[in-house]
Design a protein around this motif. Structure first.
Motif, PDB file in Angstrom:
ATOM      1  N   ASN A 158      90.262 -12.186  50.062  1.00 16.75           N
ATOM      2  CA  ASN A 158      89.911 -13.372  50.634  1.00 16.75           C
ATOM      3  C   ASN A 158      90.947 -14.530  50.688  1.00 16.75           C
ATOM      4  OD1 ASN A 158      87.280 -12.419  50.931  1.00 16.75           O
ATOM      5  ND2 ASN A 158      86.077 -13.439  49.230  1.00 16.75           N
ATOM      6  N   ASP A 159      91.757 -14.668  49.582  1.00 18.03           N
ATOM      7  CA  ASP A 159      93.009 -15.260  49.664  1.00 18.03           C
ATOM      8  C   ASP A 159      94.003 -14.988  50.824  1.00 18.03           C
ATOM      9  OD1 ASP A 159      91.992 -16.924  47.597  1.00 18.03           O
ATOM     10  OD2 ASP A 159      93.046 -16.001  46.067  1.00 18.03           O
ATOM     11  N   VAL A 160      93.969 -13.724  50.960  1.00 22.56           N
ATOM     12  CA  VAL A 160      94.997 -13.113  52.086  1.00 22.56           C
ATOM     13  C   VAL A 160      94.266 -13.593  53.450  1.00 22.56           C
ATOM     14  CG1 VAL A 160      96.043 -11.195  53.128  1.00 22.56           C
ATOM     15  CG2 VAL A 160      95.954 -11.380  50.618  1.00 22.56           C
ATOM     16  N   VAL A 161      93.035 -13.335  53.611  1.00 27.99           N
ATOM     17  CA  VAL A 161      92.387 -13.541  54.917  1.00 27.99           C
ATOM     18  C   VAL A 161      92.348 -15.015  55.346  1.00 27.99           C
ATOM     19  CG1 VAL A 161      90.333 -13.282  56.162  1.00 27.99           C
ATOM     20  CG2 VAL A 161      91.130 -11.556  54.755  1.00 27.99           C
ATOM     21  N   ALA A 162      92.314 -15.650  54.090  1.00 28.12           N
ATOM     22  CA  ALA A 162      92.556 -17.168  54.738  1.00 28.12           C
ATOM     23  C   ALA A 162      93.652 -17.629  55.100  1.00 28.12           C
ATOM     24  CB  ALA A 162      92.165 -17.974  53.468  1.00 28.12           C
ATOM     25  N   ILE A 163      94.597 -17.107  54.704  1.00 25.18           N
ATOM     26  CA  ILE A 163      96.211 -17.324  55.256  1.00 25.18           C
ATOM     27  C   ILE A 163      96.380 -16.625  56.660  1.00 25.18           C
ATOM     28  CG2 ILE A 163      98.551 -17.276  55.059  1.00 25.18           C
ATOM     29  CD1 ILE A 163      97.874 -17.194  51.725  1.00 25.18           C
ATOM     30  N   SER A 164      95.873 -15.414  56.587  1.00 24.79           N
ATOM     31  CA  SER A 164      95.972 -14.372  57.911  1.00 24.79           C
ATOM     32  C   SER A 164      95.226 -13.620  58.156  1.00 24.79           C
ATOM     33  CB  SER A 164      97.625 -13.854  57.803  1.00 24.79           C
ATOM     34  OG  SER A 164      97.678 -12.858  58.728  1.00 24.79           O
ATOM     35  N   ASP A 165      93.934 -14.041  58.884  1.00 26.77           N
ATOM     36  CA  ASP A 165      92.987 -12.922  59.049  1.00 26.77           C
ATOM     37  C   ASP A 165      93.398 -11.734  59.976  1.00 26.77           C
ATOM     38  OD1 ASP A 165      93.416 -13.992  61.757  1.00 26.77           O
ATOM     39  OD2 ASP A 165      91.423 -14.640  61.944  1.00 26.77           O
ATOM     40  N   SER A 166      94.886 -11.571  60.472  1.00 23.35           N
ATOM     41  CA  SER A 166      95.084 -10.309  60.687  1.00 23.35           C
ATOM     42  C   SER A 166      95.841  -9.597  60.085  1.00 23.35           C
ATOM     43  CB  SER A 166      96.076 -10.871  62.104  1.00 23.35           C
ATOM     44  OG  SER A 166      97.140 -11.606  61.511  1.00 23.35           O
ATOM     45  N   ASN A 167      95.888  -9.790  58.727  1.00 26.02           N
ATOM     46  CA  ASN A 167      96.716  -8.791  57.846  1.00 26.02           C
ATOM     47  C   ASN A 167      95.912  -7.608  57.587  1.00 26.02           C
ATOM     48  OD1 ASN A 167      97.317  -8.025  54.766  1.00 26.02           O
ATOM     49  ND2 ASN A 167      99.312  -9.153  55.630  1.00 26.02           N
ATOM     50  N   TYR A 168      96.501  -6.642  58.313  1.00 26.01           N
ATOM     51  CA  TYR A 168      95.845  -5.254  58.271  1.00 26.01           C
ATOM     52  C   TYR A 168      95.809  -4.593  56.940  1.00 26.01           C
ATOM     53  CZ  TYR A 168     100.458  -3.028  59.065  1.00 26.01           C
ATOM     54  OH  TYR A 168     101.823  -2.790  58.610  1.00 26.01           O
ATOM     55  N   ILE A 169      96.557  -4.902  55.659  1.00 28.41           N
ATOM     56  CA  ILE A 169      96.466  -4.306  54.639  1.00 28.41           C
ATOM     57  C   ILE A 169      95.334  -5.002  53.925  1.00 28.41           C
ATOM     58  CG2 ILE A 169      97.659  -4.270  52.434  1.00 28.41           C
ATOM     59  CD1 ILE A 169     100.351  -4.276  53.968  1.00 28.41           C
ATOM     60  N   ALA A 170      95.163  -6.071  53.875  1.00 27.43           N
ATOM     61  CA  ALA A 170      93.740  -6.761  53.329  1.00 27.43           C
ATOM     62  C   ALA A 170      92.605  -6.363  53.831  1.00 27.43           C
ATOM     63  CB  ALA A 170      94.078  -8.158  53.161  1.00 27.43           C
ATOM     64  N   LEU A 171      92.703  -6.335  55.385  1.00 31.71           N
ATOM     65  CA  LEU A 171      91.550  -5.879  55.900  1.00 31.71           C
ATOM     66  C   LEU A 171      91.157  -4.248  55.744  1.00 31.71           C
ATOM     67  CD1 LEU A 171      92.232  -7.498  59.417  1.00 31.71           C
ATOM     68  CD2 LEU A 171      90.456  -7.979  57.877  1.00 31.71           C
ATOM     69  N   TYR A 172      92.394  -3.390  55.419  1.00 28.40           N
ATOM     70  CA  TYR A 172      92.017  -2.028  54.975  1.00 28.40           C
ATOM     71  C   TYR A 172      91.358  -2.239  53.704  1.00 28.40           C
ATOM     72  CZ  TYR A 172      92.951   2.549  53.075  1.00 28.40           C
ATOM     73  OH  TYR A 172      92.867   3.489  52.198  1.00 28.40           O
ATOM     74  N   TYR A 173      91.847  -2.770  52.659  1.00 32.14           N
ATOM     75  CA  TYR A 173      91.155  -2.640  51.433  1.00 32.14           C
ATOM     76  C   TYR A 173      89.824  -3.233  51.378  1.00 32.14           C
ATOM     77  CZ  TYR A 173      95.545  -0.609  49.328  1.00 32.14           C
ATOM     78  OH  TYR A 173      96.523   0.451  49.159  1.00 32.14           O
TER      79      TYR A 173
END
Length: 439
Positions: A158-173
Motif C-alpha cells: 500500500n505504501d508503494v501504490v500510494a506513491i506510484s500506482d503504476s509500479n508493476y513490481i508492487a502490483l505483481y506482489y
C-alpha cells in the motif's frame, strides 16, 4: 570572587571554541588526505584517514559515508556495517545511510535488520527521492515473501501504490498475495494493471501471466486462461503452467487409478473434463473405472467354485489373486485380504497379491500393517521400474495418512523413478513442501 569568574568565563569559552575549531580543522585535513587516497585507489589508507577525521569531528555525515564507501569497495562489509551504525547514532534520520545499511544486511541475509533499515530509509528519504523510497519498500516486500511472513506484506504494498500506482513490481506482489489469499478477482485486477506497465518480453512477463492464469484457473475462467497461458510458459514457469492444464490432472488420475483410489481418480477426471470436455483419454479412463467398480459378485462366485476344482498350486494362486482384485475394487476389503492370504498360501512370493493386500489394509485404516507390507515389497529384487514406482507411491500415501512425513517424503522421491508416477509424486511433494511448517 564573582568578578573574577566574570573575567575567566569568556576566556574559558574562547579556549573551548578554539579547541573545537582546531579539532574540526584537523578533521577536515584528514578528510582531504582520505579523499586524495581514495581517488588514487589507496582505499586502506583512505579508510584510516576517514577514521581519524571522524575521531576529531563526528558531526560530519560525509565522513561516515565516504569511509563506508571505501570499505564496501574493499569488500569489508562487516566494517561498513559498523561505520553506518556508528553514523546513524549521530544521524538517525539520514535516509541514505539507512538505505545503504539495509542493503548490506540484505547481502549478509540478515533479513530482519534489512527490513528495519529499509523501512527507516523510506521514512527519512526525501519525497524528491521517489525511486529509492519505492525500491526500499519493494525490497521489504520481496524479503517478507522469501521469509513467508505474508501477514506483514500488505501495508508495504500500500505504501508503494500510494506513491506510484503504476509500479508493476508492487502490483505483481499484490496480485500474488491475493492469489494466496484466494481473492482471485482482486488478483486479476492488480496483475492486469501491472501488465500495462511491465516490459513485454517472455523473461520479464512470464511470472505476471502465470499469476493471472492461476487466478483465471481458480475462477474457472478457462477460456481466458487458454488465451494467455502460452505467455507464461517460459523458463521455470513451465512446470507451474503444466499444473493448470487438464492433461496434468489426467496423468495424476491415472496414478490413483492404478493404486485403486477410484474416488480420487474420478474427482481429478471430473475437473479435467470440466476444463476440456473433449479430452478423449479422460473419458476412456472414466469408462475403465466404471467397469472395474461394477458389481463383480457373479464372477467372484464362479471363480470361488472353480478354484475348489483345481489342484495345481500356481493356478489356484492366480485365481485367488484375481478374486482378491475384484473384491478390492468392490470394497469387499476383509474378503479381499482372505483371498490374498489364500493366494499367498499357494505362492508366497507373489508380490502382486501382497500389494493387493497392502492396499486393502490401507483402506481398512490398518496403516501400520499396510506400511510394513509395502516396505517389504519395495525391497524386492527384479521389480520393473514402473511396478516399483507404484509401490513406492502407495507407501508414500500410506505413510502420509499415518503422518510419518519422513517415510512419506522419501517414498514419493523414490516413486519418481517412473515417468507415470513422477507427476503425481511431485504434486504431493509440492503439497508437503507448502505444509511443512505446520507439520
Amino acid at each position: 570572587m564573582r568578578s573574577l569568574l566574570k573575567l575567566l568565563l569568556p576566556i574559558l569559552a574562547l579556549q573551548v571554541f578554539s579547541q573545537v575549531y582546531a579539532q574540526a580543522d584537523r578533521a577536515a585535513a584528514y578528510f582531504v588526505l582520505a579523499e586524495n587516497n581514495r581517488k588514487a585507489n589507496k582505499y586502506l589508507e583512505a579508510i584510516d584517514e576517514y577514521a581519524l577525521a571522524i575521531r576529531y569531528d563526528s558531526t560530519q555525515e560525509k565522513y561516515y559515508l565516504m569511509k563506508a564507501k571505501c570499505q564496501v569497495t574493499m569488500k569489508q562489509f562487516n566494517n561498513a556495517i559498523d561505520t553506518f551504525e556508528q553514523g546513524l547514532k549521530q544521524f538517525p534520520e539520514n535516509g541514505f545511510m539507512n538505505y545503504q545499511l539495509a542493503r548490506l544486511y540484505m547481502r549478509k541475509d540478515y533479513y530482519e535488520q534489512a527490513v528495519y533499515y529499509f523501512d527507516q530509509s523510506f521514512k527519512y528519504l526525501s519525497n524528491s527521492n521517489k525511486s529509492q523510497r519505492i525500491n526500499a519498500k519493494n525490497q521489504i516486500i520481496m524479503i517478507l515473501f522469501k521469509e513467508k511472513q505474508y501477514n506483514k506484506i500488505r501495508p508495504h504494498i500500500n505504501d508503494v501504490v500510494a506513491i506510484s500506482d503504476s509500479n508493476y513490481i508492487a502490483l505483481y506482489y499484490s496480485g500474488k498475495l491475493y492469489n494466496m489469499e484466494q481473492e482471485y478477482e482482486h488478483a486479476v485486477r492488480d496483475i492486469k494493471k501491472a501488465l500495462s506497465y511491465v516490459p513485454q518480453d517472455s523473461k520479464n512477463s512470464a511470472r505476471f501471466y502465470y499469476e493471472l492464469g492461476y487466478a483465471y484457473y481458480n475462477l474457472e475462467e478457462y477460456t481466458l486462461l487458454n488465451s494467455i497461458i502460452d505467455k507464461a510458459n517460459y523458463g521455470s514457469y513451465k512446470k507451474l503452467v503444466a499444473k493448470l492444464t487438464p492433461e496434468y490432472k489426467y496423468w495424476i488420475a491415472v496414478c490413483y487409478y492404478q493404486i485403486y483410489d477410484f474416488d480420487k481418480s474420478s474427482d481429478l477426471l471430473f475437473d479435467a473434463l470440466k476444463q476440456d470436455n473433449s479430452n478423449v483419454k479422460a473419458h476412456e479412463l472414466q469408462i475403465k473405472i466404471a467397469k472395474v467398480t461394477s458389481d463383480k459378485s457373479e464372477q467372484i462366485d464362479k471363480a470361488e467354485i472353480m478354484v475348489q476344482k483345481i489342484d495345481e498350486k500356481y493356478q489356484k494362486s492366480k485365481i485367488f489373486e484375481e478374486i482378491a482384485s475384484w473384491q478390492l475394487s468392490s470394497l469387499m476389503l476383509h474378503d479381499a485380504i482372505a483371498s490374498c492370504d489364500s493366494a499367498l498360501y499357494y505362492d508366497e512370493y507373489n508380490y502382486h497379491v501382497k500389494y493387493t493386500k497392502a492396499v486393502a489394509l490401507f483402506k481398512l485404516h490398518k496403516l501400520d500393517e499396510s506400511i510394513k507390507v509395502l516396505q517389504e515389497l519395495v525391497k524386492y529384487n527384479g521389480l520393473d521400474v514402473k511396478t516399483k514406482s507404484k509401490y513406492y507411491f502407495t507407501l508414500g500415501i500410506a505413510a502420509l495418512k499415518e503422518k510419518d512425513y519422513d517415510v512419506s517424503t522419501n517414498a514419493f522421491k523414490s516413486a519418481k523413478l517412473d515417468k507415470t508416477f513422477k507427476i503425481a509424486a511431485d504434486d504431493v511433494l509440492s503439497y508437503l513442501d507448502t505444509k511443512k511448517d505446520t507439520m
